[in-house]
Scaffold this motif. Structure first.
Motif, short mmCIF file in Angstrom:
data_model
loop_
_atom_site.label_atom_id
_atom_site.label_comp_id
_atom_site.label_asym_id
_atom_site.label_seq_id
_atom_site.Cartn_x
_atom_site.Cartn_y
_atom_site.Cartn_z
N ILE A 273 0.84 -1.20 0.00
CA ILE A 273 0.00 0.00 0.00
C ILE A 273 0.87 1.24 0.00
N LYS A 274 0.39 2.28 -0.67
CA LYS A 274 1.07 3.57 -0.68
C LYS A 274 0.07 4.67 -0.96
N ALA A 275 0.47 5.91 -0.68
CA ALA A 275 -0.37 7.08 -0.94
C ALA A 275 0.29 7.95 -1.99
N CYS A 276 -0.49 8.42 -2.94
CA CYS A 276 0.02 9.26 -4.02
C CYS A 276 -0.92 10.44 -4.27
N THR A 277 -0.32 11.56 -4.64
CA THR A 277 -1.12 12.70 -5.09
C THR A 277 -1.69 12.41 -6.47
N LEU A 278 -2.96 12.73 -6.64
CA LEU A 278 -3.55 12.62 -7.98
C LEU A 278 -4.62 13.68 -8.15
N ASP A 279 -4.31 14.68 -8.98
CA ASP A 279 -5.33 15.61 -9.47
C ASP A 279 -5.81 15.04 -10.79
N TRP A 280 -7.11 14.94 -10.96
CA TRP A 280 -7.65 14.16 -12.07
C TRP A 280 -7.44 14.85 -13.42
N SER A 281 -6.57 14.26 -14.20
CA SER A 281 -6.34 14.67 -15.59
C SER A 281 -5.66 13.50 -16.28
N ARG A 282 -5.73 13.47 -17.61
CA ARG A 282 -5.11 12.37 -18.33
C ARG A 282 -3.60 12.31 -18.07
N GLU A 283 -2.96 13.48 -18.09
CA GLU A 283 -1.51 13.52 -17.87
C GLU A 283 -1.14 12.98 -16.49
N ASN A 284 -1.87 13.39 -15.48
CA ASN A 284 -1.56 12.95 -14.12
C ASN A 284 -1.84 11.47 -13.93
N VAL A 285 -2.88 10.95 -14.58
CA VAL A 285 -3.16 9.52 -14.49
C VAL A 285 -2.04 8.73 -15.16
N ARG A 286 -1.60 9.19 -16.32
CA ARG A 286 -0.49 8.49 -16.99
C ARG A 286 0.76 8.48 -16.12
N ALA A 287 1.05 9.62 -15.49
CA ALA A 287 2.22 9.71 -14.62
C ALA A 287 2.09 8.76 -13.43
N LEU A 288 0.88 8.67 -12.86
CA LEU A 288 0.65 7.76 -11.74
C LEU A 288 0.86 6.31 -12.15
N LEU A 289 0.36 5.94 -13.32
CA LEU A 289 0.52 4.58 -13.81
C LEU A 289 2.00 4.23 -14.00
N GLU A 290 2.75 5.15 -14.58
CA GLU A 290 4.17 4.91 -14.80
C GLU A 290 4.92 4.83 -13.47
N GLU A 291 4.60 5.74 -12.55
CA GLU A 291 5.27 5.77 -11.25
C GLU A 291 5.08 4.46 -10.49
N ASN A 292 3.91 3.84 -10.66
CA ASN A 292 3.60 2.63 -9.91
C ASN A 292 3.75 1.35 -10.72
N GLY A 293 4.32 1.46 -11.91
CA GLY A 293 4.55 0.28 -12.72
C GLY A 293 3.29 -0.39 -13.21
N ASN A 294 2.23 0.40 -13.38
CA ASN A 294 0.94 -0.14 -13.84
C ASN A 294 0.59 0.45 -15.20
N LYS A 295 1.49 0.37 -16.15
CA LYS A 295 1.26 1.01 -17.44
C LYS A 295 0.01 0.48 -18.14
N ASP A 296 -0.37 -0.77 -17.83
CA ASP A 296 -1.56 -1.35 -18.44
C ASP A 296 -2.82 -1.11 -17.61
N GLY A 297 -2.67 -0.34 -16.52
CA GLY A 297 -3.81 -0.02 -15.68
C GLY A 297 -3.90 -0.90 -14.45
N PHE A 298 -4.82 -0.56 -13.57
CA PHE A 298 -5.07 -1.32 -12.35
C PHE A 298 -6.15 -2.36 -12.60
N ASP A 299 -6.11 -3.44 -11.83
CA ASP A 299 -7.16 -4.45 -11.95
C ASP A 299 -8.52 -3.88 -11.54
N VAL A 300 -8.52 -3.08 -10.48
CA VAL A 300 -9.77 -2.51 -9.96
C VAL A 300 -9.52 -1.04 -9.61
#
Length: 206
Positions: free
Chosen positions: A163-190
């Motif tokens: 588990i971890k906590a991350c800042t996320l302001d909702w935008s496409r760019e920020n979501v992409r950055a979050l995915l890359e930061e957490n190694g989930n380039k293909d998205g989260f399961d849920v």
């Protein structure tokens, strides 16, 4: 209203709704009787270890009540409790993709949007998910303190952290950055969110 009910937000004034939430999760209010304020909550679900979460904002995090987000981030909302029940209660298992993933996949990945106190995501991590809790930066100090007080260093920062906590302001760019930061380039399961509203308390919709 008794101490067990105070922290479960009851915006519709229906105590029966609060009571039914308390049947799903065991909640207790942590109350400072000397100063007459709630300082936190403890909660547990279906055999998971008990979480003790502060509901107090640090001085630097206090904001006017009409700003909305800071206050809302210190409450447990009905939708959060209902969602936990939906993900893990077998009675909702039929045609429930979230239930199937959370109960059938080894270490599923989960993202909670606008998590506030982060109770659903924390419960998910204790039930086997790798969880990312996300919210606005001004809410993360409290969230990170609660994580540090309830999870081990290995669970938070180890090679197999859960588990971890991350800042996320909702935008496409920020979501992409979050995915890359957490190694989930293909998205989260849920991906979950509970009572997230795209509208400030005053002013136009975002």
């Amino acid at each position: 209203m008794n101490a067990e009910k105070d922290f479960v937000n009851n915006d519709d004034g229906d105590d029966s709704s609060v009571d039914s939430c308390l049947e799903i999760i065991n909640f207790q209010s942590i109350f400072d009787h000397k100063n007459g304020i709630e300082t936190g909550i403890s909660c547990s679900f279906d055999g998971c270890r008990t979480l003790q979460l502060s509901t107090l904002l640090e001085e630097q995090d206090i904001a006017p009540i009409f700003s909305g987000a800071e206050w809302a981030g210190t409450r447990v909302w009905h939708a959060a409790i209902r969602l936990i029940d939906y993900m893990y209660n077998e009675k909702f298992s039929k045609d429930n993709i979230a239930y199937s993933i959370m109960n059938g996949k080894s270490r599923p990945s989960l993202l909670e949007l606008g998590c506030g106190l982060g109770v659903p995501g924390m419960i998910a991590s204790l039930r086997g998910a790798t969880t990312v809790l996300s919210d606005q930066e001004n809410l993360l100090d409290q969230l990170r303190r609660n994580l540090e007080n309830n999870f081990t260093t290995e669970e938070l920062f180890g090679s197999n952290s859960i588990i971890k906590a991350c800042t996320l302001d909702w935008s496409r760019e920020n979501v992409r950055a979050l995915l890359e930061e957490n190694g989930n380039k293909d998205g989260f399961d849920v991906v979950i969110h509970c009572d997230c509203v795209f509208e400030p308390l005053y002013g136009k919709s975002w």
